[in-house]
Design a protein around this motif. Structure first.
Motif, PDB file in Angstrom:
ATOM      1  N   ASP A 232       0.915  -1.165   0.074  1.00 56.58           N
ATOM      2  CA  ASP A 232       0.012   0.216  -0.020  1.00 56.58           C
ATOM      3  C   ASP A 232       0.933   1.316  -0.032  1.00 56.58           C
ATOM      4  OD1 ASP A 232      -1.540   2.234   0.902  1.00 56.58           O
ATOM      5  OD2 ASP A 232      -3.123   1.158   1.703  1.00 56.58           O
ATOM      6  N   LEU A 233       0.988   1.991  -1.028  1.00 59.46           N
ATOM      7  CA  LEU A 233       2.007   2.857  -1.108  1.00 59.46           C
ATOM      8  C   LEU A 233       1.702   3.922  -0.203  1.00 59.46           C
ATOM      9  CD1 LEU A 233       2.065   3.386  -5.157  1.00 59.46           C
ATOM     10  CD2 LEU A 233       3.780   2.474  -3.633  1.00 59.46           C
ATOM     11  N   SER A 234       0.541   4.311   0.111  1.00 63.09           N
ATOM     12  CA  SER A 234       0.317   5.296   1.064  1.00 63.09           C
ATOM     13  C   SER A 234       0.856   5.282   2.367  1.00 63.09           C
ATOM     14  CB  SER A 234      -1.199   5.651   1.276  1.00 63.09           C
ATOM     15  OG  SER A 234      -1.675   6.295   0.164  1.00 63.09           O
ATOM     16  N   LYS A 235       0.672   3.664   2.913  1.00 63.59           N
ATOM     17  CA  LYS A 235       1.365   3.394   4.103  1.00 63.59           C
ATOM     18  C   LYS A 235       2.745   3.117   4.006  1.00 63.59           C
ATOM     19  CE  LYS A 235      -2.778   0.756   5.793  1.00 63.59           C
ATOM     20  NZ  LYS A 235      -3.156  -0.681   6.224  1.00 63.59           N
TER      21      LYS A 235
ATOM     22  N   THR B 148      -0.745  -3.053  -4.188  1.00 60.88           N
ATOM     23  CA  THR B 148      -2.192  -3.747  -3.889  1.00 60.88           C
ATOM     24  C   THR B 148      -3.058  -3.896  -4.975  1.00 60.88           C
ATOM     25  OG1 THR B 148      -1.642  -3.287  -1.426  1.00 60.88           O
ATOM     26  CG2 THR B 148      -3.827  -3.841  -2.110  1.00 60.88           C
ATOM     27  N   GLY B 149      -3.696  -4.841  -5.169  1.00 61.06           N
ATOM     28  CA  GLY B 149      -5.093  -4.904  -5.955  1.00 61.06           C
ATOM     29  C   GLY B 149      -4.489  -5.390  -7.569  1.00 61.06           C
ATOM     30  N   GLU B 150      -5.777  -5.362  -8.126  1.00 64.02           N
ATOM     31  CA  GLU B 150      -5.738  -5.916  -9.640  1.00 64.02           C
ATOM     32  C   GLU B 150      -5.003  -4.371 -10.289  1.00 64.02           C
ATOM     33  OE1 GLU B 150      -6.236  -8.822 -10.886  1.00 64.02           O
ATOM     34  OE2 GLU B 150      -6.810  -9.499  -8.689  1.00 64.02           O
ATOM     35  N   LYS B 151      -5.189  -4.569 -11.664  1.00 62.13           N
ATOM     36  CA  LYS B 151      -4.508  -3.707 -12.365  1.00 62.13           C
ATOM     37  C   LYS B 151      -4.987  -2.202 -12.355  1.00 62.13           C
ATOM     38  CE  LYS B 151      -3.958  -2.340 -17.418  1.00 62.13           C
ATOM     39  NZ  LYS B 151      -4.398  -2.753 -18.667  1.00 62.13           N
TER      40      LYS B 151
ATOM     41  N   ASP C   6      -6.586  -1.173  -9.585  1.00 58.16           N
ATOM     42  CA  ASP C   6      -6.417  -0.840  -8.361  1.00 58.16           C
ATOM     43  C   ASP C   6      -5.268  -0.350  -8.082  1.00 58.16           C
ATOM     44  OD1 ASP C   6      -9.207  -1.520  -7.546  1.00 58.16           O
ATOM     45  OD2 ASP C   6      -8.574  -3.692  -7.203  1.00 58.16           O
ATOM     46  N   LYS C   7      -4.111  -0.878  -8.745  1.00 64.89           N
ATOM     47  CA  LYS C   7      -2.916  -0.512  -8.588  1.00 64.89           C
ATOM     48  C   LYS C   7      -2.510   0.990  -8.936  1.00 64.89           C
ATOM     49  CE  LYS C   7      -0.905  -5.459  -9.367  1.00 64.89           C
ATOM     50  NZ  LYS C   7      -0.262  -5.812  -8.365  1.00 64.89           N
ATOM     51  N   GLN C   8      -2.962   1.218 -10.062  1.00 68.00           N
ATOM     52  CA  GLN C   8      -3.088   2.593 -10.593  1.00 68.00           C
ATOM     53  C   GLN C   8      -3.835   3.571  -9.772  1.00 68.00           C
ATOM     54  OE1 GLN C   8      -4.621   2.314 -14.516  1.00 68.00           O
ATOM     55  NE2 GLN C   8      -2.829   1.176 -15.665  1.00 68.00           N
ATOM     56  N   THR C   9      -4.977   3.420  -9.351  1.00 69.64           N
ATOM     57  CA  THR C   9      -5.424   4.105  -8.443  1.00 69.64           C
ATOM     58  C   THR C   9      -4.629   4.226  -7.093  1.00 69.64           C
ATOM     59  OG1 THR C   9      -7.701   3.567  -9.075  1.00 69.64           O
ATOM     60  CG2 THR C   9      -7.614   4.490  -6.896  1.00 69.64           C
ATOM     61  N   ASN C  10      -3.935   3.183  -6.431  1.00 70.74           N
ATOM     62  CA  ASN C  10      -3.343   3.291  -5.396  1.00 70.74           C
ATOM     63  C   ASN C  10      -2.001   4.264  -5.657  1.00 70.74           C
ATOM     64  OD1 ASN C  10      -1.265   2.794  -3.292  1.00 70.74           O
ATOM     65  ND2 ASN C  10      -1.985   0.621  -3.150  1.00 70.74           N
ATOM     66  N   LEU C  11      -1.459   4.352  -6.721  1.00 70.20           N
ATOM     67  CA  LEU C  11      -0.391   5.147  -7.190  1.00 70.20           C
ATOM     68  C   LEU C  11      -0.791   6.649  -7.173  1.00 70.20           C
ATOM     69  CD1 LEU C  11       2.363   5.836  -8.354  1.00 70.20           C
ATOM     70  CD2 LEU C  11       1.531   5.122 -10.574  1.00 70.20           C
ATOM     71  N   VAL C  12      -1.922   6.796  -7.920  1.00 71.20           N
ATOM     72  CA  VAL C  12      -2.404   8.342  -8.091  1.00 71.20           C
ATOM     73  C   VAL C  12      -2.878   8.925  -6.680  1.00 71.20           C
ATOM     74  CG1 VAL C  12      -3.986   9.716  -9.173  1.00 71.20           C
ATOM     75  CG2 VAL C  12      -3.117   8.009 -10.497  1.00 71.20           C
ATOM     76  N   ILE C  13      -3.258   8.092  -6.006  1.00 66.09           N
ATOM     77  CA  ILE C  13      -3.728   8.444  -4.517  1.00 66.09           C
ATOM     78  C   ILE C  13      -2.339   8.820  -3.913  1.00 66.09           C
ATOM     79  CG2 ILE C  13      -4.703   7.851  -2.269  1.00 66.09           C
ATOM     80  CD1 ILE C  13      -6.703   5.892  -3.875  1.00 66.09           C
ATOM     81  N   ALA C  14      -1.521   8.182  -4.023  1.00 66.85           N
ATOM     82  CA  ALA C  14      -0.106   8.216  -3.312  1.00 66.85           C
ATOM     83  C   ALA C  14       0.703   9.696  -3.766  1.00 66.85           C
ATOM     84  CB  ALA C  14       0.794   7.124  -3.370  1.00 66.85           C
TER      85      ALA C  14
ATOM     86  N   ALA D 271     -10.295   5.560 -14.406  1.00 66.72           N
ATOM     87  CA  ALA D 271     -10.835   6.904 -14.281  1.00 66.72           C
ATOM     88  C   ALA D 271     -10.341   7.855 -13.212  1.00 66.72           C
ATOM     89  CB  ALA D 271     -12.287   6.877 -14.278  1.00 66.72           C
ATOM     90  N   ASP D 272      -9.796   7.319 -12.163  1.00 69.20           N
ATOM     91  CA  ASP D 272      -9.340   7.740 -10.834  1.00 69.20           C
ATOM     92  C   ASP D 272      -8.096   8.592 -11.033  1.00 69.20           C
ATOM     93  OD1 ASP D 272     -11.193   6.853  -9.164  1.00 69.20           O
ATOM     94  OD2 ASP D 272     -10.003   4.813  -8.839  1.00 69.20           O
ATOM     95  N   ILE D 273      -7.386   8.377 -12.245  1.00 72.32           N
ATOM     96  CA  ILE D 273      -6.262   9.160 -12.708  1.00 72.32           C
ATOM     97  C   ILE D 273      -6.622  10.427 -13.094  1.00 72.32           C
ATOM     98  CG2 ILE D 273      -4.648   9.522 -14.316  1.00 72.32           C
ATOM     99  CD1 ILE D 273      -4.142   6.386 -14.868  1.00 72.32           C
ATOM    100  N   THR D 274      -7.593  10.806 -13.684  1.00 72.28           N
ATOM    101  CA  THR D 274      -7.974  12.233 -13.958  1.00 72.28           C
ATOM    102  C   THR D 274      -8.889  12.744 -12.951  1.00 72.28           C
ATOM    103  OG1 THR D 274      -9.906  11.317 -15.197  1.00 72.28           O
ATOM    104  CG2 THR D 274      -7.730  11.708 -16.560  1.00 72.28           C
ATOM    105  N   ASN D 275      -9.661  11.680 -12.237  1.00 74.26           N
ATOM    106  CA  ASN D 275     -10.634  12.395 -11.286  1.00 74.26           C
ATOM    107  C   ASN D 275      -9.773  12.954 -10.046  1.00 74.26           C
ATOM    108  OD1 ASN D 275     -12.663  11.669 -12.571  1.00 74.26           O
ATOM    109  ND2 ASN D 275     -12.819   9.642 -11.528  1.00 74.26           N
ATOM    110  N   LEU D 276      -8.817  12.164  -9.704  1.00 77.30           N
ATOM    111  CA  LEU D 276      -7.922  12.519  -8.393  1.00 77.30           C
ATOM    112  C   LEU D 276      -6.843  13.712  -8.919  1.00 77.30           C
ATOM    113  CD1 LEU D 276      -6.969   8.947  -7.204  1.00 77.30           C
ATOM    114  CD2 LEU D 276      -8.521  10.761  -6.013  1.00 77.30           C
TER     115      LEU D 276
END
Length: 378
Positions: A51-54, A232-235, A237-245, A279-284
């Motif tokens: 989990d990149l955030s952690k 963490t996660g599927e394809k 989910d991994k990208q979302t994890n990255l963009v959140i981080a 879509a989280d890439i542009t949403n975030l």
């Protein structure tokens, strides 16, 4: 008897395992720092579902505060915007539209192959440094020396580059490169790709550089070059994890991050929804920019989708920067034209524009000019 035999066997196996662990530990101690690095590397190699955030300690720490959960207008403190901390792009119309890049924000850039993504980002690095901001740059597609060559061409400008027998290959003379490098020395930090592309390692290196070198701007080029296998996660989910981080990192460290995500398709009129991945890439993201090359596909697309006629001045440029999203000022669907100078790889505000960067100044702060640049002379 059989149970006792089993007990003896179990004890013997445990003893052998303990002895093997002790032997490995002795060998690592004998190896010293090298052994510790090896052990750490081996441990990282086995690590999964990060989990990149952690991992990067980016999650907000709960704090006890004695303030209302909801605030009335008189309870909200007015915060005056410090415009000196807004990072300009050097593209005049873009800066006029969005003011520049705010610290604490994430910008996503996309564009088809050959549209100029890497050129605009390295130019943004130079512009940031020119305005006394420090930059850390990761390029997963180019070695550090290639990235530096690109930056040197843009910093030098057309009058300071030398052509070769190859049509699109230009170099910067040694003496000028030395001056540019001296100017960039404590302001530009380029990631060494020998350390690999595992995203957790790249982002850890970035966060360390922010603290060590007081970085203001981070450029990550690009999503597809990062190894997300351990995240963490599927394809998606991994990208979302990255963009959140990345979003959290920008806010927590008060920096601006430029992040490149390729589009799903390379032909036609590129839109925000064509950016590859979740879509989280542009949403975030706080900002989303699309780089267009004014080729046949773009001209056809912009006329069909936006009703632009063939005589529109926008089609006279070499490249167009589209502001697809700007959360701060609510800007969207803004198109800014720029001219591209292949000799220096610069984006220009006008044909023949000559910008002089700080490396050209003498010890008194003056920039030399030849007769063609002096507007009034005898």
């Amino acid at each position: 008897m059989e149970a006792e035999t089993k007990g003896v066997v179990i004890k013997t196996e445990k003893t052998l395992i303990d002895e093997e662990i002790a032997r490995v530990n002795r060998e690592l101690n004998e190896l010293g720092d090298t052994g510790q690095e090896f052990a750490s590397s081996a441990k990282q190699g086995k690590r999964n579902n990060v989990d990149l955030s952690k991992e990067l300690n980016l999650q907000a720490t709960p704090q006890l505060i004695e303030e209302p959960v909801f605030l009335t207008p008189t309870q909200i403190k007015t915060v005056k915007r410090d415009l000196s901390q807004v990072i300009k792009s050097g593209i005049h119309l873009l800066d006029k539209r969005i003011m520049g890049f705010n610290k604490g924000e994430l910008s996503v850039w996309s564009g088809s192959n050959g549209s100029g993504k890497s050129s605009i980002l390295s130019q943004l690095a130079i512009e940031s440094i020119e305005n006394n901001f420090k930059v850390a740059l990761y390029s997963g597609e180019l070695r550090a020396d290639r990235v530096l060559n690109w930056v040197q061409l843009q910093a030098a400008g057309i009058k300071n580059v030398t052509g070769t027998k190859y049509e699109n290959f230009y170099t910067v003379p040694e003496g000028i490169r030395a001056k540019i490098n001296e100017w960039l020395e404590s302001s530009l930090y380029i990631y060494n790709n020998d350390y690999g592309a595992r995203v957790e390692n790249v982002l850890k290196a970035v966060t360390d550089s922010i603290e060590k070198f007081k970085i203001d701007v981070v450029i990550i080029d690009n999503l597809m070059s990062l190894d997300l296998t351990g995240v963490t996660g599927e394809k998606y989910d991994k990208q979302t994890n990255l963009v959140i981080a990345l979003s959290q990192l920008a806010k927590k460290k008060n920096i601006h991050i430029h992040f490149v995500a390729h589009p799903r398709k390379s032909l036609g009129f590129l839109r925000k929804q064509d950016i590859s991945g979740t879509a989280d890439i542009t949403n975030l993201a706080d900002n989303v920019f699309l780089i267009h090359r004014c080729n046949t596909d773009f001209k056809k697309g912009i006329m069909e989708h936006l009703g632009v006629n063939k005589d529109n001045l926008l089609l006279k440029f070499d490249n167009v920067i589209e502001v697809a999203k700007n959360r701060d000022l609510g800007i969207a669907d803004e198109f800014i034209g720029a001219y591209y100078e292949k000799e220096s790889k610069r984006f220009l505000n006008s044909i023949g524009e000559e910008k002089h960067y700080f490396w050209e100044r003498d010890k008194n702060g003056f920039i030399g000019a030849d007769n063609t640049e002096i507007p009034f002379k005898n």
